[in-house]
Design a protein around this motif. Structure first.
Motif, PDB file in Angstrom:
ATOM      1  N   SER A 103       1.149  -1.143   0.090  1.00 21.66           N
ATOM      2  CA  SER A 103       0.126   0.620  -0.186  1.00 21.66           C
ATOM      3  C   SER A 103       0.531   1.381   0.078  1.00 21.66           C
ATOM      4  O   SER A 103       0.431   2.114  -0.679  1.00 21.66           O
ATOM      5  CB  SER A 103      -0.931   0.548   1.402  1.00 21.66           C
ATOM      6  OG  SER A 103      -1.891  -1.012   1.121  1.00 21.66           O
ATOM      7  N   ARG A 119      -6.244   5.818   2.108  1.00 28.86           N
ATOM      8  CA  ARG A 119      -7.937   4.871   2.243  1.00 28.86           C
ATOM      9  C   ARG A 119      -8.253   5.531   0.977  1.00 28.86           C
ATOM     10  O   ARG A 119      -8.994   4.965   0.134  1.00 28.86           O
ATOM     11  CB  ARG A 119      -8.018   5.288   3.663  1.00 28.86           C
ATOM     12  CG  ARG A 119      -9.296   4.925   3.406  1.00 28.86           C
ATOM     13  CD  ARG A 119     -10.030   4.977   4.266  1.00 28.86           C
ATOM     14  NE  ARG A 119     -10.367   6.482   5.131  1.00 28.86           N
ATOM     15  CZ  ARG A 119      -9.797   7.276   5.788  1.00 28.86           C
ATOM     16  NH1 ARG A 119      -8.269   6.497   6.753  1.00 28.86           N
ATOM     17  NH2 ARG A 119      -9.624   8.091   6.335  1.00 28.86           N
ATOM     18  N   HIS A 143      -7.451   3.149  -1.840  1.00 25.18           N
ATOM     19  CA  HIS A 143      -8.069   1.846  -1.715  1.00 25.18           C
ATOM     20  C   HIS A 143      -9.385   1.884  -2.230  1.00 25.18           C
ATOM     21  O   HIS A 143      -9.990   0.964  -3.201  1.00 25.18           O
ATOM     22  CB  HIS A 143      -8.136   1.074  -0.077  1.00 25.18           C
ATOM     23  CG  HIS A 143      -6.882   1.109   0.578  1.00 25.18           C
ATOM     24  ND1 HIS A 143      -6.614   1.218   1.899  1.00 25.18           N
ATOM     25  CD2 HIS A 143      -5.277   0.441  -0.392  1.00 25.18           C
ATOM     26  CE1 HIS A 143      -4.820   0.616   2.319  1.00 25.18           C
ATOM     27  NE2 HIS A 143      -4.641   0.168   0.644  1.00 25.18           N
ATOM     28  N   LEU A 172      -5.475  -5.661  -4.514  1.00 22.65           N
ATOM     29  CA  LEU A 172      -4.580  -4.931  -4.612  1.00 22.65           C
ATOM     30  C   LEU A 172      -3.310  -5.241  -5.555  1.00 22.65           C
ATOM     31  O   LEU A 172      -3.049  -4.743  -6.380  1.00 22.65           O
ATOM     32  CB  LEU A 172      -4.157  -3.633  -2.625  1.00 22.65           C
ATOM     33  CG  LEU A 172      -2.688  -2.839  -3.198  1.00 22.65           C
ATOM     34  CD1 LEU A 172      -3.545  -1.306  -4.339  1.00 22.65           C
ATOM     35  CD2 LEU A 172      -2.450  -2.192  -2.020  1.00 22.65           C
TER      36      LEU A 172
END
Length: 356
Positions: free
Chosen positions: A53, A165, A169, A236
């Motif tokens: 991430s 986020r 995401h 992801l």
């Protein structure tokens, strides 16, 4: 999975995407020994397997023209340029080459929860001159350095966790990957235990009453690790397996993803802390084809990006097969001490099920 449970594993999740579609989402075992069964919504601590991430956030800012890999870190974070670090580039930081592998000597658990304290101390630190440590895996510092670079490139001045986020995401429809756990999720977290590291460079054993298993730990931002369900983690990785795009949302260009397959400058080996199978690529993700033993150890092909977490969790994207897999678990082990990765059988079973 049944074989692993018989050998002592407690709980497991495995999820896979193929050609952008979720094709596997299975669970086995318990959230802790003698506890309730693992479900699809059980959340696992995956340690450094969550670094994907953080790396993606930086790549996204380069994609947008807000950062360049070749610019110095000091050009966007002036305080970082002291102590002999003025020439270090964003790429150097991304690929663990800035000579700051260790946390500040006076770091405490409480201080590690203070983002500003950590990044200010790293900015003022002097890098090691030892080549073996200058160009090694920055396990606990990398995320703060890369995360601060991302934060300073954000015009909205968001926190690192909010940026990831909202910009990484959310566009991909990922709901269950975190660098800090919301209080509402605490009841879904699996209890972890086991040996993360043994003897070299130190021993790290986690028990069921360890701080990692407490709300106090979950409530601090960890840019070097994360918590997730296998299904969300695999999603992801599916973006990478599809060349930077998933479900019509392009996060990264295909060229940028391909560049991640190139070894980093200097020695690509990540070093003894991570083990003999970890080779760092230009995009900070590990390279599946760089280690000669990968075909035997984990069944990876040549065009594979992956990242391990201390304790054994892993995610990967096979660009040729358009296959993305995430494996989460809660009985931890030191992969460096084993002749083969215990999850190699799962990797091969998924490949056989999905690709043949």
């Amino acid at each position: 999975m049944a074989e692993l449970l018989e050998r002592g594993a407690v709980g497991l999740q495995v999820a896979a995407y193929h050609q952008g579609r979720l094709v596997l989402d299975v669970q086995a075992g318990d959230v802790q020994a003698g506890g309730r069964p693992v479900g699809p919504g059980t959340i696992f601590w995956v340690a450094s397997a969550g670094k994907v991430s953080t790396a993606t956030a930086l790549h996204l800012q380069v994609e947008r023209g807000l950062l360049s890999y070749d610019q110095t870190v000091a050009s966007i974070w002036p305080e970082f340029g002291v102590g002999g670090k003025a020439s270090f580039t964003v790429r150097d930081a991304l690929t663990h080459r800035v000579g700051l592998p260790d946390l500040p000597a006076d770091a405490t658990r409480q201080r590690l929860g203070d983002w500003e304290w950590v990044v200010n101390r790293l900015a003022g630190a002097t890098p090691t001159a030892d080549p073996d440590h200058h160009n090694t895996y920055h396990a606990m510092t990398w995320g703060f350095i890369v995360g601060e670079i991302v934060r300073r490139s954000d015009a909205a001045n968001r926190t690192f966790e909010d940026f990831v986020r909202e910009e990484v995401h959310a566009p991909l429809g990922i709901t269950d990957v975190w660098h800090r756990l919301p209080a509402a999720t605490h009841g879904r977290v699996a209890v972890v235990r086991g040996d993360l590291l043994k003897d070299d460079p130190f021993t790290w054993t986690v028990t069921e009453d360890d701080a990692i298993n407490t709300p106090e730990y979950w409530d601090r931002v960890d840019p070097n690790g994360g918590w997730m369900t296998a299904r969300s983690g695999a999603r992801l990785w599916a973006m990478y397996a599809q060349g930077g795009e998933l479900d019509g949302v392009r996060l990264l260009s295909a060229e940028r993803v391909r560049e991640c397959l190139e070894p980093r400058a200097g020695d690509p080996a990540a070093g003894g802390l991570v083990g003999p199978w970890a080779f760092i690529g230009q995009g900070a993700l590990m390279l599946g084809g760089a280690a000669p033993a990968h075909a035997d150890v984990l069944g990876f092909g040549e065009r594979v990006l992956w990242h391990p977490g201390v304790g054994g969790a892993l995610g990967f994207a096979d660009l040729d097969a358009q296959l993305a897999v995430m494996i989460c678990h809660n009985e931890l082990f030191d992969i460096r001490r084993l002749p083969a990765h215990p999850f190699a059988g799962i990797v091969r079973a998924v490949q056989a099920e999905v690709l043949h």
